[in-house]
Enzyme design. Structure first.
Site, PDB file in Angstrom:
ATOM      1  CG  HIS A 227     103.215 -45.630  11.479  1.00 10.16           C
ATOM      2  ND1 HIS A 227     103.300 -44.555  10.618  1.00 10.16           N
ATOM      3  CD2 HIS A 227     103.906 -46.646  10.898  1.00 10.16           C
ATOM      4  CE1 HIS A 227     104.006 -44.911   9.549  1.00 10.16           C
ATOM      5  NE2 HIS A 227     104.386 -46.171   9.701  1.00 10.16           N
ATOM      6  N   GLY A 228     101.012 -43.639  14.757  1.00 15.61           N
ATOM      7  CA  GLY A 228     100.034 -43.520  15.819  1.00 15.61           C
ATOM      8  C   GLY A 228      98.691 -43.079  15.278  1.00 15.61           C
ATOM      9  CB  CYS A 294      99.816 -39.917  12.769  1.00 20.16           C
ATOM     10  SG  CYS A 294     100.815 -39.645  11.294  1.00 20.16           S
ATOM     11  NE  ARG A 295      97.843 -36.214  19.823  1.00 23.94           N
ATOM     12  CZ  ARG A 295      97.611 -35.249  20.721  1.00 23.94           C
ATOM     13  NH1 ARG A 295      98.189 -34.056  20.575  1.00 23.94           N
ATOM     14  NH2 ARG A 295      96.798 -35.471  21.737  1.00 23.94           N
ATOM     15  CD  GLU A 388      98.014 -33.473  24.320  1.00 29.14           C
ATOM     16  OE1 GLU A 388      97.645 -34.607  24.641  1.00 29.14           O
ATOM     17  OE2 GLU A 388      97.560 -32.832  23.354  1.00 29.14           O
TER      18      GLU A 388
END
Length: 402
Positions: A227-228, A294-295, A388
């Protein structure tokens, strides 16, 4: 005709029972909008006759129809092989300029099918292709350290089970299995960790950066899946890091938003641990970082008022802008609880079938293109991976199988 030849060659791998299934597909319509072939024409077990009927009936779409028929039969490996052979045929034919605005999407850029499974093997690079590149573009390519395939170590970290059961990442074991298979197939020695805290992730990356094997390697991969979320200057989802802005972080397995909010690992620390100062053994060598997390909490889509006629009113939050991360800043990443993450599945599929002829940035862009059109994501639920913080100064080919 080359199309006939390659279809016939692939059908040679079908036993008689499977060939009958293939013929059944043709007689009943491979897709709802495909005109069936008359049963009278297909009363045969001769593969060449079957292929003649397919080409006569469907003309330029014959290859695409044959691929779809194989997919309908769950013959996914044969379908992929036929796709690749048809692409090779197409690449040597003289292109014809025409209006392509409404043309079907190229097969190699199509979304993953619902019944996708990891390929049984990775397509090997040809010696001729590698020799040509190393001869003609030697100064513009990251060179292998050996005459065989790429040599290096890879770090694979996967968080699946959390102290808070609501955070458990069902299906992530598939991602771990698939990524370990891919990295091994590409020639990397994989160091694997599972279910780490934020501090343990940090320690694992630091220890990995100190490995003596990097001196003899030509490149490395670091893959982190958990998760993030993201802190940004517009207001963080988690308010415990108010002094930090615009930083992605990974959740450790002990994370809790109130009881243990600081069990996290900041993604940008990976670049610090592997930079020239802290990991001199990897100076001038490609360091590929893949993050599945996730961001943020945004679904990924925005509604566009007065949109162009016949276009989808829900569009990707960011698109067509020129580490590889599973989603855009602030946006949720998606995962199947059965088959694993879409991002990882696309990477495995694309690298397995195209790494023998494309450099890594091309592979990344192909993954982005395919995911942009994945039918799983409609209206406000959109998923687009993000290239990126990329500073490669040369072209990086993986040369699988050599």
């Amino acid at each position: 005709m080359d199309t006939k030849r390659v279809i016939t060659e692939v059908l040679e791998d079908l036993v008689d029972k499977e060939l009958k299934q293939f013929i059944w597909q043709l007689c009943n319509g491979v897709t709802p909008d495909t005109e069936p072939i008359s049963r009278a024409k297909l009363q045969t077990s001769d593969r060449e006759v079957v292929v003649d009927c397919v080409v006569t009936q469907y003309s330029d779409n014959a290859g695409k129809i044959a691929v779809q028929a194989l997919r309908n039969m769950k013959q996914n490996e044969l379908a992929k092989r036929l796709e690749l052979k048809l692409q090779e045929v197409s690449s040597v034919q003289q292109p014809v300029q025409e209006d392509t605005r409404n043309a079907p999407e190229p097969m190699e850029l199509q979304p993953i099918q619902a019944d996708w499974h990891r390929p049984h093997s990775i397509t090997a690079c040809s010696q001729q292709f590698k020799h040509t590149l190393l001869t003609q573009e030697r100064n513009d390519i990251y060179l292998p350290t050996s005459r065989s395939q790429r040599k290096g170590s890879a770090l694979l970290i996967t968080n699946i089970e959390f102290d808070n059961p609501e955070y458990n990442r069902y299906g992530a074991d598939k991602d771990e299995e698939n990524m370990e298979w891919l990295l091994t197939a590409l020639g990397y020695s994989v160091e694997k960790h599972r279910n780490l805290s934020g501090n343990e992730i940090n320690r694992a990356v630091v220890n990995f950066s100190k490995r003596s094997e990097h001196r003899a390697s030509d490149s490395t991969f670091v893959v982190i899946m958990s998760h993030g979320d993201r802190i940004d200057n517009r207001g963080a989802t988690f308010c415990h890091f108010t002094k930090d802005v615009n930083r992605d972080f990974i959740l450790g397995v002990h994370y809790h938003p109130f009881q243990n909010p600081k069990d996290v690992y900041f993604v940008d620390d990976t670049f610090t641990h592997l930079n020239s100062e802290n990991c001199p053994a990897l100076i001038d060598k490609p360091k590929i970082i893949l993050i599945q997390a996730c961001r943020g909490k945004h679904e990924g889509g925005v509604y566009v008022h007065d949109s162009v006629p016949e276009s989808d009113s829900w569009v990707h939050r960011e698109k067509d802008f020129a580490c590889f991360m599973s989603t855009l800043p602030g946006v949720v990443a998606y995962r199947s609880e059965v088959d694993g993450s879409y991002f990882i599945s696309y990477i495995v599929d694309e690298f397995s079938t195209s790494a023998h002829k494309h450099d890594i940035m091309k592979l990344f862009s192909k993954v982005v293109s395919r995911m942009a059109n994945d039918p799983h994501f409609t209206q406000k639920w959109k998923l687009l991976p993000c290239i990126e913080r990329t500073t490669l100064v040369k072209t990086f080919y993986l040369f699988p199988g050599l």
